[in-house]
Scaffold this motif. Sequence first.
Motif, PDB file in Angstrom:
ATOM      1  N   ASN A 130      -1.886   2.808 -10.590  1.00  0.00           N
ATOM      2  CA  ASN A 130      -2.805   2.124  -9.685  1.00  0.00           C
ATOM      3  C   ASN A 130      -2.733   0.701  -9.865  1.00  0.00           C
ATOM      4  O   ASN A 130      -2.242   0.482 -10.874  1.00  0.00           O
ATOM      5  N   LYS A 131      -3.237  -0.015  -8.823  1.00  0.00           N
ATOM      6  CA  LYS A 131      -3.263  -1.484  -9.078  1.00  0.00           C
ATOM      7  C   LYS A 131      -3.810  -1.735 -10.358  1.00  0.00           C
ATOM      8  O   LYS A 131      -4.816  -1.547 -10.916  1.00  0.00           O
TER       9      LYS A 131
ATOM     10  N   ASP B 209      -0.884   4.933  -6.624  1.00  0.00           N
ATOM     11  CA  ASP B 209       0.281   4.789  -6.127  1.00  0.00           C
ATOM     12  C   ASP B 209       1.011   6.056  -6.778  1.00  0.00           C
ATOM     13  O   ASP B 209       2.239   6.157  -6.071  1.00  0.00           O
TER      14      ASP B 209
ATOM     15  N   GLY C  27       0.939  -0.988  -0.026  1.00  0.00           N
ATOM     16  CA  GLY C  27      -0.059   0.047   0.008  1.00  0.00           C
ATOM     17  C   GLY C  27       0.680   1.258   0.033  1.00  0.00           C
ATOM     18  O   GLY C  27       1.712   1.306   0.939  1.00  0.00           O
TER      19      GLY C  27
ATOM     20  N   ARG D 262      10.242  -0.832  -3.976  1.00  0.00           N
ATOM     21  CA  ARG D 262       9.386  -1.161  -5.115  1.00  0.00           C
ATOM     22  C   ARG D 262       9.465   0.399  -5.555  1.00  0.00           C
ATOM     23  O   ARG D 262       9.371   1.486  -5.016  1.00  0.00           O
TER      24      ARG D 262
HETATM   25  C1  LIG Z   1      -3.598   3.413  -0.213  1.00  0.00           C
HETATM   26  S1  LIG Z   1      -2.847   1.970  -1.308  1.00  0.00           S
HETATM   27  C2  LIG Z   1      -2.554   2.538  -2.498  1.00  0.00           C
HETATM   28  C3  LIG Z   1      -2.179   1.547  -3.718  1.00  0.00           C
HETATM   29  O1  LIG Z   1      -1.267   0.771  -3.296  1.00  0.00           O
HETATM   30  C4  LIG Z   1      -1.573  -0.884  -3.800  1.00  0.00           C
HETATM   31  O2  LIG Z   1      -0.651  -1.440  -4.452  1.00  0.00           O
HETATM   32  P1  LIG Z   1      -0.018  -2.730  -3.670  1.00  0.00           P
HETATM   33  O3  LIG Z   1      -1.209  -3.549  -3.093  1.00  0.00           O
HETATM   34  O4  LIG Z   1       0.715  -3.332  -4.875  1.00  0.00           O
HETATM   35  O5  LIG Z   1       0.742  -1.997  -2.555  1.00  0.00           O
HETATM   36  C5  LIG Z   1      -2.679  -0.680  -4.502  1.00  0.00           C
HETATM   37  O6  LIG Z   1      -2.398   0.018  -6.046  1.00  0.00           O
HETATM   38  C6  LIG Z   1      -3.484   0.610  -4.012  1.00  0.00           C
HETATM   39  O7  LIG Z   1      -4.567   1.313  -4.883  1.00  0.00           O
END
Ligand SMILES: CSC[C@H]1O[C@H](OP(=O)(O)O)[C@H](O)[C@@H]1O
Length: 392
Positions: A263-264, A253, A47, A90
Amino acid sequence: MVLQAIKYSRGQLEILDQLKLPHQEEYDHVYSSTDAWHAIKEMRTRGAPAIAIVAALALAVELVNMKLTPVAEEVKVFIMEKLDYLVTSRPTAVNLADAARKLRKTVEDASVAEGANGESVREAYVAAAEKMLIDDVSDNENIGKHGAEWIVSNTDAGKKGKVSMITHCNTGSLATAGYGTALGVIRSLHAKGALKHAFCTETRPYNQGSRLTAFELVHDQIPATLVTDSMAAALIRLKGESENIAGIVVGADRVAANGDTANKIGTYSLAILAKHHGIKFLVAAPRTTIDLSTKSGADIVIEERPGKEVTLVKGPRHDGATLDLAVVETVSIAANGIGVWNPAFDVTPAELIDGIITEVGVVEKDSNGVFHLEHVFEAEGTQNKPSTIGGI
Ligand SMILES: CSC[C@H]1O[C@H](OP(=O)(O)O)[C@H](O)[C@@H]1O
């Protein structure tokens, strides 16, 4: 009880191992920057905001527990080197790089202050890192407030009554220091009595939706339904009216200067669906996720992760009737020898985004369809003013 992805007191840091959720709630101790780097890389903590906070606090813990040189310059150099190392964990989320930039400035200033020594530089760093933990929760609560107000006032569904929202990935207490960003907006709608239903997508291949967001929604007793990523289009088309779906709200992100948002993976396809079906597409992110130095989405580095995260599924044994937590199995769900492409994120162009919800208000595009994100950094004093800024 409030969900805590991060447990911190000066000199001690624990993170909830998110690879074991939702069935096992186990915390890992983080004693150093190296522990944090590996926890972030392996996605035991994830996150965008949480990654930055865990990295910053891990170095604070390392500093507090180490035998410190009295020389200010030596402590400064140690901290700079550790921050350079942590940001390599990352690449896509900007929050970690943003935190490192701010912490470098704090340490630089402390190291040249009158009477500076090793202890004063360490103290300056630790205090700044601890402030990031506190600020993130209040930022998220403001994001939730502004986002909920905007949805109620600016959507057709909001004018009809309680709204339903779709969300992707996990953007809640497990992705931040608490409350969450996009999930914070859903929490705020629920708290206002304005939420009919939340729909969370599974979010393959890491399954942040089915494992983490569903966990948070059940924990908070928010009315919610899990759907697979491929069901989103049919959900909107077949249930959009009956469920009064106002829109889709996601996290971020990295938001580029023109509003393009990384974003994801899967976010971009949801934005296309929202445009096609005439519902709102909203990005919820603190200002620490907005990167004015990145001109557009084309300049954002997209992390690619190991193919085994797509082809293998790991979890406690379930025989179809009962869950056996004592046995964790890994099963393959793909043909041996097949190639795999596994980008962790995609980029949604600004043209598909109706609003960017920040802690100081919701940024909308001007009459030329342009986001002016620089305003959010001038808007310090608008914490409690009308929730729409930037739109002309
Ligand atoms: C508030 S979290 C923002 C963002 O981070 C997550 O990615 P990951 O699970 O790979 O760290 C996801 O893209 C969230 O939307």
